[in-house]
Design a protein around this motif. Sequence first.
Motif, PDB file in Angstrom:
ATOM      1  N   SER A  28      -9.997  -8.956   4.996  1.00 37.74           N
ATOM      2  CA  SER A  28     -10.553  -8.670   6.311  1.00 37.74           C
ATOM      3  C   SER A  28     -11.086  -9.954   6.917  1.00 37.74           C
ATOM      4  CB  SER A  28     -11.685  -7.639   6.207  1.00 37.74           C
ATOM      5  OG  SER A  28     -12.429  -7.576   7.410  1.00 37.74           O
ATOM      6  N   TYR A  29     -10.948 -10.067   8.218  1.00 37.64           N
ATOM      7  CA  TYR A  29     -11.479 -11.234   8.909  1.00 37.64           C
ATOM      8  C   TYR A  29     -12.999 -11.311   8.799  1.00 37.64           C
ATOM      9  CZ  TYR A  29      -6.890 -11.406  11.210  1.00 37.64           C
ATOM     10  OH  TYR A  29      -5.549 -11.486  11.463  1.00 37.64           O
ATOM     11  N   ARG A  30     -13.631 -10.176   8.481  1.00 43.43           N
ATOM     12  CA  ARG A  30     -15.086 -10.121   8.432  1.00 43.43           C
ATOM     13  C   ARG A  30     -15.656 -10.387   7.038  1.00 43.43           C
ATOM     14  NH1 ARG A  30     -15.784  -4.533  11.356  1.00 43.43           N
ATOM     15  NH2 ARG A  30     -13.517  -4.548  11.488  1.00 43.43           N
ATOM     16  N   LEU A  31     -14.800 -10.785   6.107  1.00 38.85           N
ATOM     17  CA  LEU A  31     -15.263 -11.125   4.764  1.00 38.85           C
ATOM     18  C   LEU A  31     -15.163 -12.628   4.565  1.00 38.85           C
ATOM     19  CD1 LEU A  31     -13.614  -8.326   2.585  1.00 38.85           C
ATOM     20  CD2 LEU A  31     -15.929  -8.390   3.505  1.00 38.85           C
ATOM     21  N   LEU A  42      -7.735 -11.452  17.418  1.00 37.59           N
ATOM     22  CA  LEU A  42      -7.076 -10.153  17.370  1.00 37.59           C
ATOM     23  C   LEU A  42      -7.867  -9.204  16.477  1.00 37.59           C
ATOM     24  CD1 LEU A  42      -3.381 -11.339  17.022  1.00 37.59           C
ATOM     25  CD2 LEU A  42      -4.426 -10.238  19.001  1.00 37.59           C
ATOM     26  N   PRO A  43      -7.703  -7.892  16.657  1.00 41.02           N
ATOM     27  CA  PRO A  43      -8.409  -6.923  15.808  1.00 41.02           C
ATOM     28  C   PRO A  43      -8.038  -7.097  14.333  1.00 41.02           C
ATOM     29  CG  PRO A  43      -7.518  -5.851  17.760  1.00 41.02           C
ATOM     30  CD  PRO A  43      -6.949  -7.233  17.736  1.00 41.02           C
ATOM     31  N   ASP A  44      -8.957  -6.704  13.484  1.00 46.40           N
ATOM     32  CA  ASP A  44      -8.778  -6.816  12.040  1.00 46.40           C
ATOM     33  C   ASP A  44      -7.593  -5.958  11.606  1.00 46.40           C
ATOM     34  OD1 ASP A  44      -9.257  -7.190   9.295  1.00 46.40           O
ATOM     35  OD2 ASP A  44     -11.425  -7.255   9.655  1.00 46.40           O
ATOM     36  N   PRO A  45      -6.527  -6.542  11.061  1.00 43.34           N
ATOM     37  CA  PRO A  45      -5.286  -5.783  10.852  1.00 43.34           C
ATOM     38  C   PRO A  45      -5.397  -4.653   9.840  1.00 43.34           C
ATOM     39  CG  PRO A  45      -5.132  -7.955   9.854  1.00 43.34           C
ATOM     40  CD  PRO A  45      -6.373  -7.961  10.688  1.00 43.34           C
ATOM     41  N   LEU A  46      -6.141  -4.838   8.742  1.00 39.99           N
ATOM     42  CA  LEU A  46      -6.192  -3.818   7.699  1.00 39.99           C
ATOM     43  C   LEU A  46      -7.365  -2.864   7.860  1.00 39.99           C
ATOM     44  CD1 LEU A  46      -5.242  -5.866   4.504  1.00 39.99           C
ATOM     45  CD2 LEU A  46      -3.771  -4.874   6.260  1.00 39.99           C
ATOM     46  N   PRO A  76      -5.674   0.862  20.880  1.00 38.74           N
ATOM     47  CA  PRO A  76      -5.978  -0.397  21.579  1.00 38.74           C
ATOM     48  C   PRO A  76      -5.986  -1.592  20.643  1.00 38.74           C
ATOM     49  CG  PRO A  76      -7.942   0.970  21.367  1.00 38.74           C
ATOM     50  CD  PRO A  76      -6.789   1.817  20.933  1.00 38.74           C
ATOM     51  N   HIS A  77      -6.295  -1.356  19.364  1.00 42.15           N
ATOM     52  CA  HIS A  77      -6.295  -2.454  18.403  1.00 42.15           C
ATOM     53  C   HIS A  77      -4.875  -2.975  18.175  1.00 42.15           C
ATOM     54  CE1 HIS A  77     -10.421  -1.350  17.662  1.00 42.15           C
ATOM     55  NE2 HIS A  77     -10.075  -0.150  17.224  1.00 42.15           N
ATOM     56  N   VAL A  78      -3.933  -2.046  17.965  1.00 43.83           N
ATOM     57  CA  VAL A  78      -2.531  -2.438  17.775  1.00 43.83           C
ATOM     58  C   VAL A  78      -1.955  -2.990  19.073  1.00 43.83           C
ATOM     59  CG1 VAL A  78      -0.226  -1.566  17.225  1.00 43.83           C
ATOM     60  CG2 VAL A  78      -2.198  -0.825  15.867  1.00 43.83           C
ATOM     61  N   ALA A  79      -2.340  -2.405  20.195  1.00 45.13           N
ATOM     62  CA  ALA A  79      -1.845  -2.889  21.492  1.00 45.13           C
ATOM     63  C   ALA A  79      -2.207  -4.350  21.718  1.00 45.13           C
ATOM     64  CB  ALA A  79      -2.405  -2.027  22.613  1.00 45.13           C
ATOM     65  N   ALA A  80      -3.389  -4.768  21.234  1.00 50.37           N
ATOM     66  CA  ALA A  80      -3.801  -6.165  21.398  1.00 50.37           C
ATOM     67  C   ALA A  80      -2.861  -7.098  20.646  1.00 50.37           C
ATOM     68  CB  ALA A  80      -5.238  -6.351  20.904  1.00 50.37           C
ATOM     69  N   TRP A  81      -2.400  -6.686  19.471  1.00 48.19           N
ATOM     70  CA  TRP A  81      -1.425  -7.498  18.723  1.00 48.19           C
ATOM     71  C   TRP A  81      -0.085  -7.546  19.452  1.00 48.19           C
ATOM     72  CZ3 TRP A  81      -1.519  -9.980  13.809  1.00 48.19           C
ATOM     73  CH2 TRP A  81      -2.768  -9.959  13.168  1.00 48.19           C
TER      74      TRP A  81
END
Length: 411
Positions: free
Chosen positions: A91-94, A207-211, A264-269
């Motif tokens: 995760s991008y947040r780790l 971009l949103p966190d993919p997993l 919206p998260h996937v749409a951003a990618w």
Amino acid sequence: MTRQSDFSDLLILGNGYSAHLAAIALDPVLPVRSMIAPPKRNVGAETLDGLVGQHAHSHIFLPRLEQELERIDQSLLPAMADHGCRFVPGSYRLSGDAPAGSRRMFATRWQFDEVVETLFRQRIQTRHVDATVSGAKTEADRITAISLTSGDPIPICPSTLVLDATGTKSPIMTTLADTESGVINQPGNVVYITQFFRGLDTRARPLPDPLIECPHDFGAIAMMLYPGAGGWFSISLAIDAAHKALLREMRDREAFMSFCRQSPHVAAWIEAAEPVGPNKIYINPRNTWNVSVFETGAAPANYLAVGDALTTMLPTLGANCSFAATHIRIIRDLLADRAPHLHHAFSTAVNAEQFAFFQKALVGKQAADGVTPYEASSQNRPIKRFKRRLRRLLGQDRARIIKQLSDSSSL
């Protein structure tokens, strides 16, 4: 390391990831005399239209694989990192000190396979026979020749260990498995449709966190977004095979993209990339467990199998590459220790380490009745969205993210 006394050399059938990793791992213990496989087709960005099967359903790589590669050869992970394939927090947040269970390797399947093949070519000098295996001739409980579709068989010495890494359609394993009642071969009842994308310049915004933010359960469809290296990523829809009309609809790329943009998260990618090639279909992969052929004495004494020739699971679990590495590490250790009953020791070890996890992959739930729109899903209730945002603002979501990633690991 001492060399196994019952065998003098190794013949590997196959030329994919399992075959190349097996050669790297086993050659120091038992020299690889040769490899038999059809000419390898280049798979990657320039040949995307030709992707089929597991390559067409690109996925991430789980922390069990990191663990196994390190156990096989501690130089493998640094060497792979030099080629752009490394395990990082999932995760991008780790931060970098995230526990092992929450680590992942982000790469497309073809990128990962190319790195392993590069290391194989750097480390192993062996004869390669361009041919397709059609079966094996046995005599006195040993393989005496490998049959080829192209002509005369290749004779095998009694002291040669044959390692089958030819995948799910292995002609040798298929013949053996047909005679064994303990074999498990179950349809997955899922079809995967995947679209690959090449990322554009995304430095202007994260971009949103993919997993964590991008996966979504729509009922009859589950959506996953898997990043790769070099700006590549894929979106996969796992669809209940019973929904034929839905499958036909999602094969249309515009319908696929419209469906994915609900999130919206996937749409951003999607907005930060361009789709490459048509979407790809992976029809009903199976859950197979062929380990019992080595428990009952059905397999020739100089034959072993690894990877998809031995076990397969639905690719959403992402564990097949990890399982193959475990098979290879077990064989390496058994050969190095001169195990007196190789088949029994191999099947016992594989059962002990993998069967419980394999059972979790077996189909156990009814197909969903239909598709639930994104906005109507329970996870999008206002109170849940508010709590997620509050936890993130307060920096309290680390524990939840680690648990979510660790629960989906094969450790």
